[in-house]
Structure formats: structure tokens, C-alpha cells
Scaffold this active site. Structure first.
Site, PDB file in Angstrom:
ATOM      1  N   SER A 145       0.841  -1.198   0.000  1.00 36.51           N
ATOM      2  CA  SER A 145       0.000   0.000   0.000  1.00 36.51           C
ATOM      3  C   SER A 145       0.872   1.242   0.000  1.00 36.51           C
ATOM      4  CB  SER A 145      -0.902   0.014   1.240  1.00 36.51           C
ATOM      5  OG  SER A 145      -1.617   1.220   1.341  1.00 36.51           O
ATOM      6  N   TYR A 155      -1.061  -0.645  10.645  1.00 39.15           N
ATOM      7  CA  TYR A 155      -1.343  -1.015   9.255  1.00 39.15           C
ATOM      8  C   TYR A 155      -0.254  -0.462   8.339  1.00 39.15           C
ATOM      9  CZ  TYR A 155      -3.668  -1.390   4.738  1.00 39.15           C
ATOM     10  OH  TYR A 155      -3.961  -1.699   3.431  1.00 39.15           O
TER      11      TYR A 155
END
Length: 258
Positions: A145, A155
Site C-alpha cells: 500500500s 497497518y
């Protein structure tokens, strides 16, 4: 079994029941790959398998697994490493959405997310890397990501690990016939945000189309690129993040979410 079916490549996709993983499964099937579909939702996987089998005349195997469970993860790793049923393309896509910030979250939830986002990538990439190197061919795609280039909780940290890990594995496998690509998308129009309980942030132009994203990534994989950043807007974002002072990146990180 026909000779054509015997020589058709096989792709294993984790998190295949929805979103980017489902789009990978569809496009790989359209490109002539048999599929091994991995996720927790059997009903969704079986519906997708039936669709791909009917539309593209490929085989689609369903493998139900919660990758935060080590026994289930090992079963998937064993399938990846099976020499009698070789996997030619591994797509590590399984995700884990977080509703709360790190310190407001239960540590058990954080551990499960860690297992899915990092440990599963490590275990399956190891199984694939060893098996593919022995055969002298293969492709590993790890879905990371743009969040990995910023500093925004666990995350973001997990995705930074995935990107760096992929770069290191690509170097280790250089010249072996096996490539590794880290896909680093930004905001993407899938159900990820909805399932994670996150409101849709950012202007419309920052949102990527999953079909174009996957198509561009597979083109990058074919070219042997280690990093695949879809969309001109995110190529610009990543380029900027790499040169900005980290103190500034940290101060702005709270405004950015995948």
C-alpha cells in the site's frame, strides 16, 4: 486431461473473495490461468469459482482458510509448495481492516492483523520462493500500500514491511527466473473501506479503479518490475514521500488512509 490443461499455469490468490483479490482472480483467469482461490468465505469463493470456470473454461480450486490461524496458513503454504500441483503465480492479497488506532484497539485484534498482513506474506512467499526457484520460473505479487510510505499506525508499518520484504526477496531471487512485485495502491474503489468500517476519505480523483489497477500491475509483473504503483497521482505521491523530511511525513500522516 488434455495437453492444453496440463500446461496451463496456475495462480493462487489470497483474499480472493472480494475487492482487489477478486479482480486478480478474474484477470488471471482471463489470461488463461487455472486458479486456487483462498479466503474465509466459502460461499463467495464457490460462487467465484463457478463464474470463472463457466466464463473462461479454467479450473478453480477453493481453499477456505483464515490466514491468522497458523494451521490454516500452513495448509495454504503446503498447497503453494506442492511439487505435483505447481503454483506459477502467487498473489498475497489478503487484508485486515482496522477500525481503531493502535492503542485504542485490543491487542488480540492487532496480533491477528499482524499475522494476516505480514506473517502470511512471509510464510507463503517462502513456500513459493523455494518451489519456484527450483523450477526456474514463477511470479510472486505482494499487495502492499501507499500507506507503507507514511507513518500511520500498525497497518502502515505492516505495509512498509511488505514493500521492503518484497524488494529484498526480489534481490535474493534475481537471475533465478522468479520475480517479486510489491503492488502499492492508494484509495481503491472496493468494499475494503466498508468492511473495515472506515468512511470514504479523499477527493474522487484519488480513487483508483480496481480493474485498471490489477491490469497495470500484471503488466508490471510481466516486465519484472519490483514496485508497482498504480495511477499517476500515486506515483507522484510516492515520489514526494521519498524526498520529504520524515518529520513532515509524520506530522501529516493522520490525514492519509489507504
Amino acid at each position: 486431461m488434455t495437453a492444453q490443461r496440463a500446461t496451463r499455469p496456475t495462480a493462487l490468490v489470497t483474499g480472493a473473495s472480494a475487492g482487489i483479490g477478486q479482480e486478480f482472480a478474474r484477470q488471471l483467469a482471463a489470461r488463461g490461468h487455472d486458479l486456487v482461490l483462498v479466503a474465509r468465505d466459502r460461499a463467495r469463493l464457490e460462487a467465484l469459482a463457478a463464474e470463472l470456470t463457466s466464463r473462461y473454461a479454467v479450473s478453480a480450486e477453493v481453499l477456505v482458510a483464515d490466514l491468522s490461524d497458523r494451521g490454516a496458513l500452513q495448509a495454504v503454504a503446503d498447497r503453494v509448495a506442492d511439487p505435483d500441483r505447481p503454483v506459477d503465480v502467487l498473489v498475497n492479497n489478503a487484508g485486515y481492516g482496522q477500525r481503531r488506532s493502535f492503542l485504542r484497539n485490543d491487542v488480540e485484534v492487532e496480533e491477528a492483523a499482524f499475522d494476516v498482513l505480514t506473517r502470511a506474506v512471509l510464510v507463503l512467499s517462502h513456500a513459493a520462493g523455494v518451489a519456484m526457484r527450483e523450477r526456474g520460473r514463477g511470479r510472486i505479487v505482494n499487495v502492499s500500500s501507499v500507506a507503507g510510505f507514511i507513518a500511520s499506525g500498525s497497518y502502515s508499518a505492516a505495509k512498509a514491511w511488505v514493500t521492503t520484504f518484497s524488494e529484498g526477496l526480489a534481490s535474493e531471487l534475481a537471475g533465478s527466473g522468479v520475480t517479486v512485485t510489491a503492488l502499492c495502491p492508494g484509495f481503491t474503489n472496493t468494499e475494503f473501506q466498508q468492511r473495515a468500517g472506515i468512511s470514504k476519505p479523499g477527493p474522487d480523483f484519488m480513487w483508483l479503479d480496481p480493474a485498471r489497477l490489477v491490469s497495470d500491475c500484471l503488466d508490471d509483473v510481466g516486465k519484472g518490475r519490483v514496485l508497482s504503483v498504480p495511477g499517476l497521482q500515486y506515483k507522484a505521491v510516492v515520489g514526494l514521500l521519498r524526498v520529504l523530511p520524515r518529520s513532515l511525513v509524520r506530522s501529516r500522516a493522520r490525514l492519509v488512509r489507504r
